[in-house]
Design a protein around this motif. Structure first.
Motif, PDB file in Angstrom:
ATOM      1  N   SER A 292     -21.804  10.737 -48.272  1.00  0.00           N
ATOM      2  CA  SER A 292     -21.247   9.934 -47.395  1.00  0.00           C
ATOM      3  C   SER A 292     -21.467  10.393 -46.265  1.00  0.00           C
ATOM      4  O   SER A 292     -21.989   9.641 -45.020  1.00  0.00           O
ATOM      5  CB  SER A 292     -19.910   9.535 -47.661  1.00  0.00           C
ATOM      6  N   GLU A 293     -21.291  11.584 -45.909  1.00  0.00           N
ATOM      7  CA  GLU A 293     -20.976  12.364 -44.508  1.00  0.00           C
ATOM      8  C   GLU A 293     -22.290  12.887 -44.121  1.00  0.00           C
ATOM      9  O   GLU A 293     -22.484  13.021 -43.052  1.00  0.00           O
ATOM     10  CB  GLU A 293     -19.661  13.181 -44.276  1.00  0.00           C
ATOM     11  N   LEU A 294     -23.096  13.697 -45.007  1.00  0.00           N
ATOM     12  CA  LEU A 294     -24.213  14.814 -44.652  1.00  0.00           C
ATOM     13  C   LEU A 294     -25.551  13.877 -44.817  1.00  0.00           C
ATOM     14  O   LEU A 294     -26.164  13.712 -44.027  1.00  0.00           O
ATOM     15  CB  LEU A 294     -24.240  15.973 -45.369  1.00  0.00           C
ATOM     16  N   ALA A 295     -25.564  13.221 -46.116  1.00  0.00           N
ATOM     17  CA  ALA A 295     -26.639  12.288 -46.478  1.00  0.00           C
ATOM     18  C   ALA A 295     -26.917  11.135 -45.634  1.00  0.00           C
ATOM     19  O   ALA A 295     -27.953  10.890 -44.767  1.00  0.00           O
ATOM     20  CB  ALA A 295     -27.021  12.235 -47.690  1.00  0.00           C
ATOM     21  N   ASN A 296     -26.065  10.274 -45.811  1.00  0.00           N
ATOM     22  CA  ASN A 296     -25.962   8.820 -45.077  1.00  0.00           C
ATOM     23  C   ASN A 296     -25.535   8.799 -43.777  1.00  0.00           C
ATOM     24  O   ASN A 296     -26.065   8.071 -43.056  1.00  0.00           O
ATOM     25  CB  ASN A 296     -24.929   8.109 -45.839  1.00  0.00           C
ATOM     26  N   ASN A 297     -24.637   9.906 -43.255  1.00  0.00           N
ATOM     27  CA  ASN A 297     -24.483  10.001 -41.922  1.00  0.00           C
ATOM     28  C   ASN A 297     -25.185  10.508 -40.899  1.00  0.00           C
ATOM     29  O   ASN A 297     -26.052  10.369 -40.225  1.00  0.00           O
ATOM     30  CB  ASN A 297     -22.748  10.154 -41.744  1.00  0.00           C
ATOM     31  N   LEU A 298     -24.915  12.132 -40.880  1.00  0.00           N
ATOM     32  CA  LEU A 298     -25.720  12.726 -40.229  1.00  0.00           C
ATOM     33  C   LEU A 298     -27.201  12.893 -40.552  1.00  0.00           C
ATOM     34  O   LEU A 298     -27.992  12.879 -39.464  1.00  0.00           O
ATOM     35  CB  LEU A 298     -25.185  14.515 -40.516  1.00  0.00           C
ATOM     36  N   GLY A 299     -27.787  13.068 -41.529  1.00  0.00           N
ATOM     37  CA  GLY A 299     -28.955  13.130 -42.177  1.00  0.00           C
ATOM     38  C   GLY A 299     -29.782  11.676 -41.812  1.00  0.00           C
ATOM     39  O   GLY A 299     -30.996  12.030 -41.440  1.00  0.00           O
ATOM     40  N   ASN A 300     -29.203  10.877 -42.004  1.00  0.00           N
ATOM     41  CA  ASN A 300     -29.624   9.326 -41.436  1.00  0.00           C
ATOM     42  C   ASN A 300     -29.915   9.230 -40.473  1.00  0.00           C
ATOM     43  O   ASN A 300     -31.015   8.849 -39.889  1.00  0.00           O
ATOM     44  CB  ASN A 300     -28.838   8.084 -42.054  1.00  0.00           C
ATOM     45  N   LEU A 301     -28.884   9.574 -39.411  1.00  0.00           N
ATOM     46  CA  LEU A 301     -29.152   9.713 -37.857  1.00  0.00           C
ATOM     47  C   LEU A 301     -30.252  10.330 -37.437  1.00  0.00           C
ATOM     48  O   LEU A 301     -31.396  10.141 -36.719  1.00  0.00           O
ATOM     49  CB  LEU A 301     -27.863  10.075 -37.331  1.00  0.00           C
ATOM     50  N   PHE A 302     -30.427  11.657 -38.043  1.00  0.00           N
ATOM     51  CA  PHE A 302     -31.558  12.773 -37.605  1.00  0.00           C
ATOM     52  C   PHE A 302     -32.833  11.955 -38.177  1.00  0.00           C
ATOM     53  O   PHE A 302     -33.786  12.141 -37.262  1.00  0.00           O
ATOM     54  CB  PHE A 302     -31.112  14.099 -38.288  1.00  0.00           C
ATOM     55  N   SER A 303     -32.905  11.711 -39.273  1.00  0.00           N
ATOM     56  CA  SER A 303     -34.154  11.201 -39.942  1.00  0.00           C
ATOM     57  C   SER A 303     -34.757   9.921 -39.128  1.00  0.00           C
ATOM     58  O   SER A 303     -35.845  10.117 -38.700  1.00  0.00           O
ATOM     59  CB  SER A 303     -33.994  10.839 -41.419  1.00  0.00           C
ATOM     60  N   ARG A 304     -33.760   8.952 -39.191  1.00  0.00           N
ATOM     61  CA  ARG A 304     -34.280   7.651 -38.280  1.00  0.00           C
ATOM     62  C   ARG A 304     -34.592   7.986 -36.803  1.00  0.00           C
ATOM     63  O   ARG A 304     -35.814   7.523 -36.467  1.00  0.00           O
ATOM     64  CB  ARG A 304     -33.210   6.744 -38.380  1.00  0.00           C
ATOM     65  N   SER A 305     -33.910   8.807 -36.047  1.00  0.00           N
ATOM     66  CA  SER A 305     -34.291   9.107 -34.737  1.00  0.00           C
ATOM     67  C   SER A 305     -35.583  10.059 -34.482  1.00  0.00           C
ATOM     68  O   SER A 305     -36.379   9.558 -33.609  1.00  0.00           O
ATOM     69  CB  SER A 305     -33.096   9.981 -34.048  1.00  0.00           C
ATOM     70  N   THR A 306     -35.943  10.973 -35.408  1.00  0.00           N
ATOM     71  CA  THR A 306     -37.119  11.611 -35.086  1.00  0.00           C
ATOM     72  C   THR A 306     -38.355  10.824 -35.745  1.00  0.00           C
ATOM     73  O   THR A 306     -39.273  11.020 -35.087  1.00  0.00           O
ATOM     74  CB  THR A 306     -36.992  13.043 -36.064  1.00  0.00           C
ATOM     75  N   ASN A 307     -37.977  10.210 -36.826  1.00  0.00           N
ATOM     76  CA  ASN A 307     -38.965   9.494 -37.226  1.00  0.00           C
ATOM     77  C   ASN A 307     -39.487   8.440 -36.144  1.00  0.00           C
ATOM     78  O   ASN A 307     -40.833   8.180 -36.005  1.00  0.00           O
ATOM     79  CB  ASN A 307     -39.018   8.560 -38.564  1.00  0.00           C
ATOM     80  N   LEU A 308     -38.658   7.652 -35.297  1.00  0.00           N
ATOM     81  CA  LEU A 308     -39.047   6.761 -34.462  1.00  0.00           C
ATOM     82  C   LEU A 308     -39.685   7.274 -33.179  1.00  0.00           C
ATOM     83  O   LEU A 308     -40.562   6.646 -32.723  1.00  0.00           O
ATOM     84  CB  LEU A 308     -37.547   5.990 -34.171  1.00  0.00           C
ATOM     85  N   VAL A 309     -39.409   8.466 -32.788  1.00  0.00           N
ATOM     86  CA  VAL A 309     -39.662   9.183 -31.676  1.00  0.00           C
ATOM     87  C   VAL A 309     -41.323   9.534 -32.022  1.00  0.00           C
ATOM     88  O   VAL A 309     -42.113   9.380 -31.125  1.00  0.00           O
ATOM     89  CB  VAL A 309     -38.928  10.476 -31.161  1.00  0.00           C
ATOM     90  N   GLU A 310     -41.382   9.963 -33.147  1.00  0.00           N
ATOM     91  CA  GLU A 310     -42.820  10.078 -34.013  1.00  0.00           C
ATOM     92  C   GLU A 310     -43.629   9.044 -33.867  1.00  0.00           C
ATOM     93  O   GLU A 310     -44.856   9.029 -33.240  1.00  0.00           O
ATOM     94  CB  GLU A 310     -42.612  10.746 -35.051  1.00  0.00           C
ATOM     95  N   LYS A 311     -43.190   7.990 -34.128  1.00  0.00           N
ATOM     96  CA  LYS A 311     -43.743   6.540 -34.126  1.00  0.00           C
ATOM     97  C   LYS A 311     -44.084   6.121 -32.797  1.00  0.00           C
ATOM     98  O   LYS A 311     -45.223   5.541 -32.934  1.00  0.00           O
ATOM     99  CB  LYS A 311     -42.989   5.754 -35.215  1.00  0.00           C
ATOM    100  N   PHE A 312     -43.357   5.871 -32.125  1.00  0.00           N
ATOM    101  CA  PHE A 312     -43.322   5.158 -30.885  1.00  0.00           C
ATOM    102  C   PHE A 312     -43.727   6.119 -29.736  1.00  0.00           C
ATOM    103  O   PHE A 312     -44.171   5.302 -28.735  1.00  0.00           O
ATOM    104  CB  PHE A 312     -42.074   4.251 -30.570  1.00  0.00           C
ATOM    105  N   PHE A 313     -43.532   7.246 -29.642  1.00  0.00           N
ATOM    106  CA  PHE A 313     -43.688   8.022 -28.562  1.00  0.00           C
ATOM    107  C   PHE A 313     -44.192   9.275 -28.646  1.00  0.00           C
ATOM    108  O   PHE A 313     -44.323  10.201 -28.113  1.00  0.00           O
ATOM    109  CB  PHE A 313     -42.242   8.399 -27.970  1.00  0.00           C
ATOM    110  N   ALA A 314     -45.109   9.421 -29.834  1.00  0.00           N
ATOM    111  CA  ALA A 314     -46.315  10.412 -30.427  1.00  0.00           C
ATOM    112  C   ALA A 314     -45.318  11.809 -30.336  1.00  0.00           C
ATOM    113  O   ALA A 314     -45.862  12.966 -30.062  1.00  0.00           O
ATOM    114  CB  ALA A 314     -47.318  10.541 -29.002  1.00  0.00           C
ATOM    115  N   GLY A 315     -44.124  11.888 -30.782  1.00  0.00           N
ATOM    116  CA  GLY A 315     -43.471  12.787 -31.073  1.00  0.00           C
ATOM    117  C   GLY A 315     -42.710  13.742 -29.811  1.00  0.00           C
ATOM    118  O   GLY A 315     -42.242  14.938 -29.751  1.00  0.00           O
ATOM    119  N   ARG A 316     -42.768  13.015 -28.525  1.00  0.00           N
ATOM    120  CA  ARG A 316     -42.350  13.451 -27.412  1.00  0.00           C
ATOM    121  C   ARG A 316     -41.077  12.757 -27.144  1.00  0.00           C
ATOM    122  O   ARG A 316     -40.935  11.517 -27.128  1.00  0.00           O
ATOM    123  CB  ARG A 316     -43.311  13.352 -26.168  1.00  0.00           C
TER     124      ARG A 316
END
Length: 447
Positions: free
Chosen positions: A285-309
Motif C-alpha cells: 500500500s505505501e511503498l509499491a502503490n504510493n511511493l513506487g507508483n509516483l516515481f514510476s509514473r513521473s519518470t516514465n512520463l518525462v521519458e515519454k514526453f520530454f526525452a528524459g529531460r
C-alpha cells in the motif's frame, strides 16, 4: 562459557552484515579494558563503604540469575515461572537503598529521564516500596564465570553490575586514551539508552544508583521499547514455530522494505504485531502503490514526453503551491518526531505528503494534458519530482539502498538534508531515468 560467547559473537556479526548494519565498535564485557574499569569501580565503592559483606538467604533462580524473597514467589516459582532453589551464602552487597529517595527526586525533577511516561510511572511505583540493597557478587565455588572482585579473589561480580557499566566503558569511561570520547558522548551529548521493557528495573533503578555512588552523570534518557508480537498479539514462541530471523524476512521481501516496515509499524515504546500478512499489506500500500507508483509514473512520463529531460518549473498552480508548502514544512515535522522517538509518525507524515502528490498527479493527468498543453504537463511532472526529491532524502536513513537508486535516477546527488529548504532544487534539463518498478508488489500471502 568463553567458547560459547565467541560462537554467539560470530553469529551476531554475521547477522549484522546480512542486514547492512555497521557499528563503530563491537563491545564485549570480556574486553580487557572493560574488566579493568569494572574492578576499579568496585574497588572505589568498596573503599568508600558503599559495598559490604553479609550473609544472604533466599530463593535463587539458576536460569534467571536472580534471588527472590518468599513474597516474590508465585506458586513456589519465580514470577516468570522458573524453578527456584533455597540458598544461603555470604556475598557482597551494594548500598542501593541509600539512594532510593535521591533517585525518586531525580526522576520527578527530570520528567524525560524515563520514557515513555507509563514506564516512568512503573518505576516510581516500584520505588514507593522499600528498596533492598543489591547483591553484587557470586562465589566462585558456585559460579566461576565473570569478572573477579578485586578485594576478594573468591568471588566474581554479579552480571548486572558488570554489564551495565559497559554503557560507560564502551564510550571510554576511565580509559586514559579515550577521555575525549567519554566527555563527548557521555557528558556533552548526554547518553540515551534504548532497552527492552522487561529489563526496566535493572536499568532505571540499579543503574542510576550505581552511577550516583560512582559520581558519574546519569544518562539523558532511558527509553523502554516494547516487544514484537505475532499477528494474534501474543509474544512470539519458538515452540510454536513463529520466530523468524530478520535476515530471513529481508531475503523474502527486501532489506529496505523490512527496515521501512519496522520503523513504520512499531510505535516506539509499545508492542507491535509482526506477520508476513501485515508486512505485505504495508509494503504494497505505501511503498509499491504510493511511493513506487509516483516515481514510476513521473519518470516514465518525462521519458515519454520530454526525452528524459526534466521540464522547467516556473509558475505553480494552487494545488502545486500547497504541495510546495507541505514539502517545506515536512523536514521539521520529521525531525521533531524522530527526536521524540516517534519514527513511525515521521514516516506517516512522509506518506501523507506522497499521497497528496499522487492525488495531484491524478487530478492533473499530465499524460492527457501533454496533448493540449505540454508546458503545463511539464510543470506538473517537475512538481512531482520535487516531492520525490524531498521525500527521498527524508526516507534515505530508513531505506538507504532504494532511496539512493531513486534519487540518482532523478538527478539528485546529495544525500544529506542541506537542500531541503530549497524549492525547486532539481535544475531544468536534468537527465531523468526511468526503470523497473522500485518496489515490486509482494505476493507472499494469498488473501
Amino acid at each position: 562459557p568463553q567458547a560459547h560467547c565467541d560462537q554467539m559473537v560470530a553469529q551476531f556479526k554475521a547477522e549484522w552484515a546480512k542486514l547492512n548494519i555497521d557499528y563503530t565498535g563491537f563491545i564485549r564485557t570480556t574486553d580487557e579494558a572493560h574488566k579493568t574499569v569494572v574492578q576499579e569501580a568496585l574497588q572505589q565503592l568498596f573503599d568508600a563503604g558503599e559495598i559490604y559483606e553479609d550473609t544472604y538467604e533466599g530463593w535463587y533462580s539458576v536460569s534467571e540469575e536472580i534471588f527472590y524473597t518468599e513474597k516474590d514467589l508465585v506458586d513456589g516459582k519465580s514470577p516468570a515461572g522458573k524453578e527456584v532453589t533455597r540458598i544461603q551464602e555470604k556475598n557482597y552487597f551494594f548500598k542501593m537503598s541509600k539512594y532510593q529517595e535521591r533517585l525518586i527526586k531525580y526522576i520527578q525533577d527530570h520528567p524525560d529521564f524515563i520514557a515513555p511516561d507509563f514506564r516512568k510511572n512503573e518505576v516510581l511505583g516500584f520505588l514507593r516500596q522499600p528498596l533492598s540493597d543489591l547483591c553484587i557478587s557470586r562465589p566462585k565455588a558456585r559460579l566461576s564465570w565473570g569478572i573477579e572482585i578485586p578485594f576478594d579473589k573468591n568471588y566474581v561480580t554479579y552480571v548486572w553490575f558488570d554489564a551495565l557499566l559497559n554503557y560507560c566503558t564502551g564510550v571510554g569511561y576511565r580509559q586514559k586514551d579515550r577521555q575525549e570520547d567519554f566527555e563527548k558522548w557521555w557528558n556533552q551529548a548526554g547518553a540515551t539508552h534504548l532497552i527492552g521493557k522487561d529489563i526496566l528495573t535493572t536499568h532505571c533503578v540499579y543503574w542510576p544508583t550505581m552511577l550516583m555512588a560512582l559520581g558519574v552523570r546519569l544518562p539523558k534518557q532511558i527509553f523502554a521499547t516494547g516487544w514484537i508480537l505475532n499477528k494474534d498479539q501474543a509474544k512470539m514462541s519458538k515452540s510454536e514455530g513463529e520466530v523468524l530471523r530478520a535476515s530471513e524476512v529481508a531475503e523474502m521481501i527486501g532489506l529496505d522494505e523490512l527496515r521501512y516496515y519496522l520503523c513504520r509499524e512499531v510505535h516506539m515504546g509499545n508492542d507491535a504485531a509482526f506477520s508476513l500478512e501485515l508486512v505485505q499489506s504495508r509494503v504494497n500500500s505505501e511503498l509499491a502503490n504510493n511511493l513506487g507508483n509516483l516515481f514510476s509514473r513521473s519518470t516514465n512520463l518525462v521519458e515519454k514526453f520530454f526525452a528524459g529531460r526534466l521540464p522547467n518549473l516556473s509558475v505553480l498552480d494552487e494545488q502545486a503551491e500547497a504541495l510546495k508548502a507541505a514539502c517545506l514544512e515536512l523536514p521539521e515535522k520529521v525531525k521533531s518526531e524522530v527526536t521524540n522517538m516517534s519514527a513511525s509518525y515521521a514516516l506517516e507524515a512522509i506518506v501523507q505528503t506522497l499521497s497528496l502528490a499522487n492525488k495531484y498527479l491524478e487530478d492533473k493527468a499530465p499524460w492527457k494534458l501533454a496533448k493540449t498543453d505540454l508546458e503545463q504537463a511539464g510543470r506538473v511532472l517537475a512538481v512531482s519530482l520535487e516531492v520525490l526529491r524531498v521525500c527521498g532524502l527524508l526516507l534515505y536513513p530508513v531505506m538507504p539502498m532504494k532511496m539512493d537508486s531513486m534519487l540518482s535516477q532523478i538527478g539528485v546527488s546529495q544525500r544529506d538534508s542541506s537542500g531541503l529548504a530549497e524549492w525547486p532544487a532539481i535544475p531544468g534539463g536534468t537527465q531523468i531515468s526511468k526503470s523497473a518498478p522500485l518496489f515490486p508488489r509482494l505476493d507472499l500471502v494469498k488473501p
